[in-house]
Design a protein around this motif. Structure first.
Motif, PDB file in Angstrom:
ATOM      1  N   TRP A 145     -28.030 -44.605 106.893  1.00  0.00           N
ATOM      2  CA  TRP A 145     -26.885 -44.034 106.166  1.00  0.00           C
ATOM      3  C   TRP A 145     -26.424 -45.024 105.094  1.00  0.00           C
ATOM      4  O   TRP A 145     -26.431 -46.245 105.334  1.00  0.00           O
ATOM      5  CB  TRP A 145     -25.709 -43.775 107.108  1.00  0.00           C
ATOM      6  N   ILE A 146     -26.035 -44.516 103.941  1.00  0.00           N
ATOM      7  CA  ILE A 146     -25.497 -45.390 102.899  1.00  0.00           C
ATOM      8  C   ILE A 146     -24.132 -45.940 103.301  1.00  0.00           C
ATOM      9  O   ILE A 146     -23.773 -47.075 103.021  1.00  0.00           O
ATOM     10  CB  ILE A 146     -25.403 -44.652 101.538  1.00  0.00           C
ATOM     11  N   ASP A 147     -23.323 -45.099 103.988  1.00  0.00           N
ATOM     12  CA  ASP A 147     -22.025 -45.526 104.523  1.00  0.00           C
ATOM     13  C   ASP A 147     -22.009 -45.278 106.025  1.00  0.00           C
ATOM     14  O   ASP A 147     -22.848 -44.542 106.565  1.00  0.00           O
ATOM     15  CB  ASP A 147     -20.885 -44.732 103.859  1.00  0.00           C
ATOM     16  N   LYS A 148     -21.053 -45.881 106.678  1.00  0.00           N
ATOM     17  CA  LYS A 148     -20.948 -45.691 108.121  1.00  0.00           C
ATOM     18  C   LYS A 148     -20.755 -44.205 108.414  1.00  0.00           C
ATOM     19  O   LYS A 148     -19.854 -43.563 107.863  1.00  0.00           O
ATOM     20  CB  LYS A 148     -19.783 -46.497 108.672  1.00  0.00           C
ATOM     21  N   PRO A 149     -21.593 -43.618 109.268  1.00  0.00           N
ATOM     22  CA  PRO A 149     -21.531 -42.168 109.493  1.00  0.00           C
ATOM     23  C   PRO A 149     -20.276 -41.766 110.260  1.00  0.00           C
ATOM     24  O   PRO A 149     -19.651 -42.578 110.958  1.00  0.00           O
ATOM     25  CB  PRO A 149     -22.795 -41.896 110.304  1.00  0.00           C
ATOM     26  N   LYS A 150     -19.974 -40.497 110.142  1.00  0.00           N
ATOM     27  CA  LYS A 150     -18.879 -39.954 110.924  1.00  0.00           C
ATOM     28  C   LYS A 150     -19.314 -39.818 112.378  1.00  0.00           C
ATOM     29  O   LYS A 150     -20.504 -39.771 112.687  1.00  0.00           O
ATOM     30  CB  LYS A 150     -18.455 -38.601 110.363  1.00  0.00           C
ATOM     31  N   ILE A 151     -18.359 -39.727 113.251  1.00  0.00           N
ATOM     32  CA  ILE A 151     -18.680 -39.699 114.681  1.00  0.00           C
ATOM     33  C   ILE A 151     -19.541 -38.496 115.038  1.00  0.00           C
ATOM     34  O   ILE A 151     -20.427 -38.573 115.901  1.00  0.00           O
ATOM     35  CB  ILE A 151     -17.383 -39.721 115.526  1.00  0.00           C
ATOM     36  N   GLY A 152     -19.330 -37.367 114.331  1.00  0.00           N
ATOM     37  CA  GLY A 152     -20.155 -36.192 114.598  1.00  0.00           C
ATOM     38  C   GLY A 152     -21.615 -36.430 114.243  1.00  0.00           C
ATOM     39  O   GLY A 152     -22.524 -36.000 114.965  1.00  0.00           O
ATOM     40  N   GLU A 153     -21.860 -37.114 113.129  1.00  0.00           N
ATOM     41  CA  GLU A 153     -23.238 -37.446 112.741  1.00  0.00           C
ATOM     42  C   GLU A 153     -23.878 -38.384 113.753  1.00  0.00           C
ATOM     43  O   GLU A 153     -25.061 -38.252 114.096  1.00  0.00           O
ATOM     44  CB  GLU A 153     -23.236 -38.082 111.356  1.00  0.00           C
ATOM     45  N   TRP A 154     -23.099 -39.318 114.245  1.00  0.00           N
ATOM     46  CA  TRP A 154     -23.636 -40.268 115.237  1.00  0.00           C
ATOM     47  C   TRP A 154     -23.980 -39.553 116.547  1.00  0.00           C
ATOM     48  O   TRP A 154     -25.012 -39.841 117.161  1.00  0.00           O
ATOM     49  CB  TRP A 154     -22.610 -41.375 115.477  1.00  0.00           C
ATOM     50  N   ILE A 155     -23.134 -38.604 116.964  1.00  0.00           N
ATOM     51  CA  ILE A 155     -23.414 -37.848 118.185  1.00  0.00           C
ATOM     52  C   ILE A 155     -24.689 -37.013 118.013  1.00  0.00           C
ATOM     53  O   ILE A 155     -25.538 -36.949 118.913  1.00  0.00           O
ATOM     54  CB  ILE A 155     -22.207 -36.962 118.542  1.00  0.00           C
ATOM     55  N   ASN A 156     -24.846 -36.364 116.855  1.00  0.00           N
ATOM     56  CA  ASN A 156     -26.056 -35.567 116.603  1.00  0.00           C
ATOM     57  C   ASN A 156     -27.305 -36.450 116.606  1.00  0.00           C
ATOM     58  O   ASN A 156     -28.361 -36.033 117.088  1.00  0.00           O
ATOM     59  CB  ASN A 156     -25.930 -34.839 115.268  1.00  0.00           C
ATOM     60  N   PHE A 157     -27.189 -37.649 116.065  1.00  0.00           N
ATOM     61  CA  PHE A 157     -28.320 -38.595 116.070  1.00  0.00           C
ATOM     62  C   PHE A 157     -28.747 -38.907 117.503  1.00  0.00           C
ATOM     63  O   PHE A 157     -29.944 -38.932 117.819  1.00  0.00           O
ATOM     64  CB  PHE A 157     -27.915 -39.870 115.331  1.00  0.00           C
ATOM     65  N   GLN A 158     -27.786 -39.105 118.390  1.00  0.00           N
ATOM     66  CA  GLN A 158     -28.108 -39.404 119.786  1.00  0.00           C
ATOM     67  C   GLN A 158     -28.742 -38.197 120.468  1.00  0.00           C
ATOM     68  O   GLN A 158     -29.675 -38.339 121.271  1.00  0.00           O
ATOM     69  CB  GLN A 158     -26.842 -39.832 120.535  1.00  0.00           C
ATOM     70  N   ASN A 168     -17.894 -43.137 120.790  1.00  0.00           N
ATOM     71  CA  ASN A 168     -17.602 -44.342 120.005  1.00  0.00           C
ATOM     72  C   ASN A 168     -18.891 -44.978 119.497  1.00  0.00           C
ATOM     73  O   ASN A 168     -19.946 -44.897 120.145  1.00  0.00           O
ATOM     74  CB  ASN A 168     -16.831 -45.361 120.858  1.00  0.00           C
ATOM     75  N   PHE A 169     -18.792 -45.642 118.372  1.00  0.00           N
ATOM     76  CA  PHE A 169     -19.920 -46.368 117.835  1.00  0.00           C
ATOM     77  C   PHE A 169     -20.157 -47.647 118.632  1.00  0.00           C
ATOM     78  O   PHE A 169     -19.200 -48.281 119.095  1.00  0.00           O
ATOM     79  CB  PHE A 169     -19.661 -46.778 116.372  1.00  0.00           C
ATOM     80  N   PRO A 170     -21.424 -48.052 118.791  1.00  0.00           N
ATOM     81  CA  PRO A 170     -21.666 -49.377 119.361  1.00  0.00           C
ATOM     82  C   PRO A 170     -21.260 -50.446 118.341  1.00  0.00           C
ATOM     83  O   PRO A 170     -21.092 -50.154 117.161  1.00  0.00           O
ATOM     84  CB  PRO A 170     -23.191 -49.383 119.600  1.00  0.00           C
ATOM     85  N   PRO A 171     -21.085 -51.677 118.777  1.00  0.00           N
ATOM     86  CA  PRO A 171     -20.708 -52.732 117.829  1.00  0.00           C
ATOM     87  C   PRO A 171     -21.749 -52.839 116.703  1.00  0.00           C
ATOM     88  O   PRO A 171     -22.952 -52.742 116.937  1.00  0.00           O
ATOM     89  CB  PRO A 171     -20.690 -53.995 118.687  1.00  0.00           C
ATOM     90  N   THR A 172     -21.266 -53.018 115.473  1.00  0.00           N
ATOM     91  CA  THR A 172     -22.169 -53.170 114.332  1.00  0.00           C
ATOM     92  C   THR A 172     -22.781 -54.563 114.359  1.00  0.00           C
ATOM     93  O   THR A 172     -22.071 -55.572 114.434  1.00  0.00           O
ATOM     94  CB  THR A 172     -21.413 -52.972 113.012  1.00  0.00           C
ATOM     95  N   ILE A 173     -24.111 -54.601 114.327  1.00  0.00           N
ATOM     96  CA  ILE A 173     -24.828 -55.883 114.361  1.00  0.00           C
ATOM     97  C   ILE A 173     -24.989 -56.385 112.936  1.00  0.00           C
ATOM     98  O   ILE A 173     -25.584 -55.713 112.092  1.00  0.00           O
ATOM     99  CB  ILE A 173     -26.193 -55.740 115.051  1.00  0.00           C
TER     100      ILE A 173
END
Length: 346
Positions: A145-158, A168-173
């Motif tokens: 992602w160019i920017d930090k994704p929205k929580i809905g996008e992150w859930i769909n990715f999983q 919730n997002f995991p810690p950004t490395i």
């Protein structure tokens, strides 16, 4: 992992610019393609025979690639292959602009942390962010992602990778690039290599065409020479006709003689004298007389061991001999033994 003596000169190619190394560095050149520039996919070829996996993989990459010309980086782990591809033309343009002729091309992800446990992680990249799903040390899922994704996008990715969703997002490395890539590519394959292969095929065809022409001319010359040689052979055949006829007659006589010899019920004299010579003592013994006639053999030997019993026992062991008699000489012939033998018919 031991540290390098000289760190590499790393050039970072982003979407819109190229970051060049600062200062004087002595390490080899590495050209890093940002995650934004790359496409990633995991190919599972465990059901493909090992001898065919490489060819099948290259065909699948070619079908998947959105680029006209592409370069790739492949990390093999058994039958599973982690593949990154990018635009070959843009990479080449960047190399030309910086004056680099030779460099090791690496995707950014290969220099990011490589977990060996099953996990999901969210990384800060050179540009944007990358979500990763790791299973058994293999990157089974990746999205940028160019920017930090929205929580809905992150859930769909999983959900795409069958994971239980987290709100919730995991810690950004955020960490610097590794000194060494965690995986080595097995092959580098792109359309440029296909072009090279076609060039080599065309050169091969041209070579074999020249070779075929040369062979055709050579065959024609050989045919001419063969015609002349055949003429000479015909002349020689005519001249050696009498010799060949004589040879045929000699072979005929030989066959007749063999037929006559086959009528003999007893071993040949050559075989008999061989048997006698093998049975006699090696030292101080010699054959001085030999007489043979239709199954009856008589021979005289001169020896330092004039023991008739010894020779009778010796020759009785030979299956060709029977009715063996031995007689010693007298007077000056005291060292001589005359042996008479009746032969066994074959």
């Amino acid at each position: 992992m031991p540290k390098r003596l000289f760190l590499p000169q790393r050039y970072l190619q982003n979407h819109n610019d190229i970051v060049t190394p600062q200062g004087q560095m002595k390490g080899r050149r590495e050209w890093i393609m940002s995650r934004r520039m790359c496409h990633y996919r995991l190919f599972d070829l465990t059901d493909i025979p090992m001898t065919r996996r490489d060819g099948v993989l290259q065909l699948k990459i070619q079908q998947w690639s959105p680029f006209k010309e592409y370069a790739s980086y492949e990390v093999w782990q058994g039958g599973q292959i982690q593949v990154w591809i990018w635009d070959k033309q843009r990479q080449h343009k960047g190399l030309v602009e910086t004056g680099i002729k030779k460099a090791t091309i690496l995707p950014e992800t290969i220099l990011r942390p490589h977990p060996t446990i099953d996990t999901v992680q969210f990384l800060q990249c050179l540009e944007g962010f990358e979500g990763q799903v790791w299973k058994g040390g293999i990157l089974v899922g990746s999205r940028w992602w160019i920017d930090k994704p929205k929580i809905g996008e992150w859930i769909n990715f999983q959900r795409i990778y069958g994971l239980s969703t987290h709100q919730n997002f995991p810690p950004t490395i955020e960490c610097p690039l590794l000194e060494r890539p965690w995986g080595r590519t097995k092959t580098h394959f792109d359309k440029f290599y296909l072009y090279q292969e076609q060039v080599w095929v065309m050169l091969g065809i041209a070579f074999f065409t020249i070779l075929l022409t040369w062979q055709t001319v050579s065959i024609w010359k050989w045919q001419q020479a063969a015609t002349q040689l055949q003429t000479q052979v015909d002349e020689l055949t005519h001249s050696v006709g009498p010799i060949l006829m004589a040879r045929t007659q000699a072979l005929d006589h030989k066959n007749k003689l063999k037929s006559l010899l086959d009528l003999n019920l007893y071993p040949s004299q050559i075989e008999l004298i061989t048997q006698v010579a093998e049975a006699m003592p090696r030292k101080n013994t010699k054959l001085i007389e030999w007489f043979y006639q239709m199954g009856k053999l008589r021979f005289t030997i001169e020896t330092n061991k004039p023991d008739p019993t010894f020779y009778i026992k010796t020759f009785q062991k030979n299956p060709l001999f029977k009715e063996i008699e031995a007689k010693t000489g007298t007077g000056r012939k005291i060292n001589q033994i005359t042996i008479s033998v009746q032969l066994v018919s074959l």
